[in-house]
Design a protein around this motif. Structure first.
Motif, mmCIF file in Angstrom:
data_model
loop_
_atom_site.group_PDB
_atom_site.id
_atom_site.type_symbol
_atom_site.label_atom_id
_atom_site.label_comp_id
_atom_site.label_asym_id
_atom_site.label_seq_id
_atom_site.Cartn_x
_atom_site.Cartn_y
_atom_site.Cartn_z
ATOM 1 N N GLU A 1 1.195 -1.203 0.426
ATOM 2 C CA GLU A 1 0.174 0.484 0.384
ATOM 3 C C GLU A 1 0.541 0.906 -0.248
ATOM 4 N N THR A 2 1.755 1.518 0.600
ATOM 5 C CA THR A 2 3.299 2.554 0.631
ATOM 6 C C THR A 2 3.017 2.743 -0.696
ATOM 7 N N THR B 1 4.557 8.472 4.386
ATOM 8 C CA THR B 1 3.319 6.796 3.813
ATOM 9 C C THR B 1 3.118 5.659 4.147
ATOM 10 N N ARG C 1 0.838 6.462 7.246
ATOM 11 C CA ARG C 1 -0.231 6.591 7.748
ATOM 12 C C ARG C 1 -0.791 4.773 6.560
ATOM 13 N N LYS C 2 -0.581 4.952 5.736
ATOM 14 C CA LYS C 2 -0.722 2.997 5.460
ATOM 15 C C LYS C 2 -0.792 2.499 6.635
ATOM 16 N N LEU D 1 -1.630 2.916 9.770
ATOM 17 C CA LEU D 1 -2.413 3.220 10.518
ATOM 18 C C LEU D 1 -3.991 3.098 9.861
ATOM 19 N N ASP D 2 -3.780 3.184 8.754
ATOM 20 C CA ASP D 2 -4.951 2.625 7.566
ATOM 21 C C ASP D 2 -5.671 0.737 7.890
ATOM 22 N N ILE D 3 -4.331 -0.193 7.666
ATOM 23 C CA ILE D 3 -4.797 -0.807 8.170
ATOM 24 C C ILE D 3 -5.078 -1.266 9.622
ATOM 25 N N ARG E 1 -6.889 0.157 11.518
ATOM 26 C CA ARG E 1 -8.557 0.835 11.908
ATOM 27 C C ARG E 1 -9.099 -0.234 11.038
ATOM 28 N N ALA E 2 -8.588 -0.925 9.806
ATOM 29 C CA ALA E 2 -9.285 -1.954 8.952
ATOM 30 C C ALA E 2 -9.435 -3.270 9.939
#
Length: 167
Positions: free
Chosen positions: A36-37, A61, A64-65, A67-69, A71-72
């Motif tokens: 994802e990065t 980057t 942030r990715k 953190l997205d993972i 949260r998911a």
């Protein structure tokens, strides 16, 4: 000053980004965060100014990715299947075979300490950049790193080194 081709950026920074991702999200999600990065970086790279700190940009980057993972994963339903998939450790991006005790000790740290240590010691970023990524101060980043290293030394003390040495 012209920018390097993106393929060269990937070749130069791929291992560092993978180590940072492993430290932040754990081994199971590191390769997803890495992918994802670099997907996000590929899209944004044409707009990156020449002379920018590419390493700090990639770590930001990756942060942030990750953190997205994270949260998911929190939103994912709990599996009810009895089949268990076992993740095999990867040595991609690591100078030697993984040291499972060290990774477990790193994973046990509070998130701020784990992220700071990952960005400082695996990503090679200065505390100023770490403070910008994590939204804190330089002093708070230094303190988080010092506290994290102190905890790692305490947790990891006495574990045999992967090459057979002892500390």
């Amino acid at each position: 000053m012209s920018k390097k081709p993106f393929e060269q950026i990937v070749a130069e920074h791929a291992n560092m980004v993978l180590r940072v991702c492993r430290a932040v999200v754990g081994q199971a999600d590191a390769e997803d965060a890495w992918s994802e990065t670099f997907l996000a970086a590929l899209q944004a790279y044409p707009k990156l100014r020449a002379g920018a700190n590419v390493q700090a940009w990639l770590v930001t980057t990756a942060h942030r990715k990750a953190l997205d993972i994270t949260r998911a994963r929190v939103r994912d339903p709990v599996s009810t299947t009895t089949d268990v998939l076992v993740d095999q450790p990867t040595t991609t991006g690591l100078p030697e075979a993984p040291d499972h005790d060290l990774w477990a000790a790193l994973k046990a740290l509070p998130p701020r300490q784990r992220h700071t240590i990952a960005y400082r010691y695996l990503g090679g970023l200065p505390y100023k950049d770490i403070a910008e990524i994590t939204g804190g101060t330089v002093e708070a980043s230094r303190r988080a790193a010092a506290d994290g290293v102190k905890t790692l030394r305490r947790i990891y003390a006495g574990h045999p080194h992967p090459r057979g040495d002892t500390r």
